[in-house]
Design an enzyme around this catalytic site. Structure first.
Site, PDB file in Angstrom:
ATOM      1  N   PHE A 150     -31.460  -7.072  67.013  1.00  0.00           N
ATOM      2  CA  PHE A 150     -32.924  -7.072  67.118  1.00  0.00           C
ATOM      3  C   PHE A 150     -33.325  -6.168  68.273  1.00  0.00           C
ATOM      4  O   PHE A 150     -32.872  -6.352  69.396  1.00  0.00           O
ATOM      5  CB  PHE A 150     -33.495  -8.477  67.340  1.00  0.00           C
ATOM      6  CG  PHE A 150     -35.001  -8.467  67.352  1.00  0.00           C
ATOM      7  CD1 PHE A 150     -35.721  -8.470  66.161  1.00  0.00           C
ATOM      8  CD2 PHE A 150     -35.701  -8.404  68.548  1.00  0.00           C
ATOM      9  CE1 PHE A 150     -37.116  -8.414  66.167  1.00  0.00           C
ATOM     10  CE2 PHE A 150     -37.102  -8.354  68.558  1.00  0.00           C
ATOM     11  CZ  PHE A 150     -37.798  -8.360  67.368  1.00  0.00           C
ATOM     12  N   ASP A 241     -29.102  -2.982  74.901  1.00  0.00           N
ATOM     13  CA  ASP A 241     -30.403  -3.637  74.893  1.00  0.00           C
ATOM     14  C   ASP A 241     -30.257  -4.967  75.627  1.00  0.00           C
ATOM     15  O   ASP A 241     -29.726  -5.937  75.085  1.00  0.00           O
ATOM     16  CB  ASP A 241     -30.850  -3.835  73.434  1.00  0.00           C
ATOM     17  CG  ASP A 241     -32.209  -4.525  73.331  1.00  0.00           C
ATOM     18  OD1 ASP A 241     -32.646  -5.138  74.325  1.00  0.00           O
ATOM     19  OD2 ASP A 241     -32.814  -4.458  72.246  1.00  0.00           O
ATOM     20  N   LYS A 270     -38.218  -8.803  78.698  1.00  0.00           N
ATOM     21  CA  LYS A 270     -38.592 -10.216  78.723  1.00  0.00           C
ATOM     22  C   LYS A 270     -38.619 -10.848  80.120  1.00  0.00           C
ATOM     23  O   LYS A 270     -39.673 -11.197  80.621  1.00  0.00           O
ATOM     24  CB  LYS A 270     -37.660 -11.007  77.800  1.00  0.00           C
ATOM     25  CG  LYS A 270     -37.931 -10.738  76.320  1.00  0.00           C
ATOM     26  CD  LYS A 270     -37.194 -11.711  75.436  1.00  0.00           C
ATOM     27  CE  LYS A 270     -37.677 -11.676  73.993  1.00  0.00           C
ATOM     28  NZ  LYS A 270     -37.090 -10.629  73.149  1.00  0.00           N
TER      29      LYS A 270
END
Ligand SMILES: *Cc1c(COP(=O)(O)O)cnc(C)c1O
Length: 418
Positions: A150, A241, A270
């Site tokens: 993702f 990532d 995040k």
């Protein structure tokens, strides 16, 4: 508009929450649970009905310091009173200080700031493509990514995401991506051999150290070390990532430290500013191919977001929070594994690093149903795919809170089938 329209009305509480009104005006892009959260403190949040929840979602691995952390409150309050936004036309001291902290504490030499994980990955994709063109002399650089990965919801990042469900109905996708199975080195070698057969095409490999959304699936140490070697042999960039796993989430400051390797480029978002929007792409000087005009973001690294991120970084360091992540992560996994041993029909596996953990359930159960039941019992959890329940509490979570969460989960499984 008359001048009186410009007079600010006094700040009042927002109208009592009404889900029907909300759904009438907000686009229905999310499947939402039927509660509205309005207040938080530490690892607890309260909904508009006054119900209390233990928050093991933390805005999906985002609220690093929990809710209303005094240091973060003070940092953003002081910054907004001083200067909250100026353009990157000018030097932004807070941004510089943040870049200095991030590079001093990681393998990277340079940082670019934006506002989200998808944007950070977009920056990494652009950098890899430019490096492919200008350094590797590849006309149409290809980036390899993993199945079940993702990387975000923009067009380039849904293309990078190796999950058809995020791509459906949005084609034509962005060219230049190719997918391989995660943790399978033979398949990666084969893919590169095929793609590079007549001339080099592969510029970069983009992977998550631990796949978050795809099911809390940790990277294999031997696999990542082989990938690193392969990249070095072929001059291919390794992009990690770290949007979900960076900033101490795994019990190390960076996810890649669990794998014994260093990436050429990595991305953050995040947890970086503890819930204030920010994203970052970091790279080594050796692949710093960007020049003025190549990339930009209006909000990227503004004084407000940078001050918030800097506060998170300094608090992680000063309060020894990464050590807490290790201790609480061990406690959580041990507790969940005890439950798994008690209910082998329901739980297949408990896996994760630090404070990103997944309970893999039997296909007879649905992660979403367990999450709903947990919510009714006062514990917020989030699925990671249909078969995995994810635990990503604030990194400041306390021993008693982990104990309480484990007790609630134990009750959930005790009541299955009853
Ligand atoms: C959440 C996430 C993203 C996307 O971040 P946004 O801020 O929602 O754009 C990208 N990569 C990973 C690994 C993520 O977990």
């Amino acid at each position: 508009m008359s001048p009186t329209d410009l007079v600010p009305t006094p700040t009042t509480a927002i109208a009592p929450f009404n889900a029907t009104e909300f759904d009438r005006h907000v686009m229905g892009t999310y499947g939402r649970f039927p509660i509205a959260l309005e207040r938080g403190e530490g690892c607890r949040v309260w909904d508009t009905e006054g119900r209390e929840y233990l928050d093991f979602v933390a805005g999906i691995a985002t609220c690093t310091l929990g809710h209303a952390h005094p240091a973060l409150v003070e940092a953003v309050t002081a910054q907004i009173q001083k200067l909250h936004h100026v353009s990157n036309l000018y030097y932004i001291p807070e941004q510089g200080e943040l870049a200095q902290w991030l590079t001093a504490n990681s393998c990277a030499d340079r940082a670019f700031f934006c506002n989200s994980g998808a944007e950070a990955n977009e920056a990494a994709i652009k950098l890899a493509r430019k490096y492919g063109h200008t350094v590797l002399n590849i006309e149409n650089p290809v980036i390899l990514t993993a199945n079940a990965s993702f990387h975000g919801r923009t067009l380039a990042t849904i293309t990078a995401t190796g999950q058809p469900k995020y791509q459906k109905n949005f084609n034509p996708l962005v060219p230049g991506f190719h997918y391989v199975p995660f943790n399978d080195f033979g398949a990666l070698e084969d893919a590169i051999a095929t793609l590079n057969q007549t001339q080099p095409q592969v510029a970069a490999i983009l992977l998550e150290p631990l796949q978050g959304e795809g099911g809390v699936n940790p990277g294999d140490v031997a696999y990542f070390q082989q990938v690193r070697q392969l990249c070095d042999q072929h001059g291919i960039l390794l992009i990690l990532d770290e949007v979900q796993v960076g900033m101490g989430r795994t019990g190390k400051l960076w996810g890649y430290e669990n794998l014994g390797i260093e990436p050429d480029i990595f991305t953050l978002a995040k947890g970086l500013a503890g819930g204030i929007p920010i994203g970052a792409m970091l790279c080594k000087e050796s692949c710093n191919a960007f020049e003025p005009g190549d990339h930009a973001s209006t909000f990227g690294g503004n004084p407000f977001a940078s001050a918030a991120a800097l506060c998170v970084c300094q608090t992680l360091e000063a309060d020894g929070i990464v050590a807490n992540v290790q201790a609480r992560g061990n406690q959580l996994r041990a507790g969940l594994r005890e439950i798994a041993a008690q209910y082998p029909d329901y739980i297949r596996e408990v896996r994760g690093w630090g404070l990103i953990n997944g309970v893999v359930i039997d296909p007879a159960l649905k992660a979403i149903d367990l999450v709903k039941d947990a919510m009714s019992a006062g514990l917020l959890l989030v699925p990671a795919g249909p078969q995995v329940v994810r635990f990503v509490p604030p990194l400041v979570v306390r021993e008693a809170e982990v104990k309480q969460a484990i007790a609630i989960v134990d009750q959930l499984f005790a009541h299955q089938g009853s």
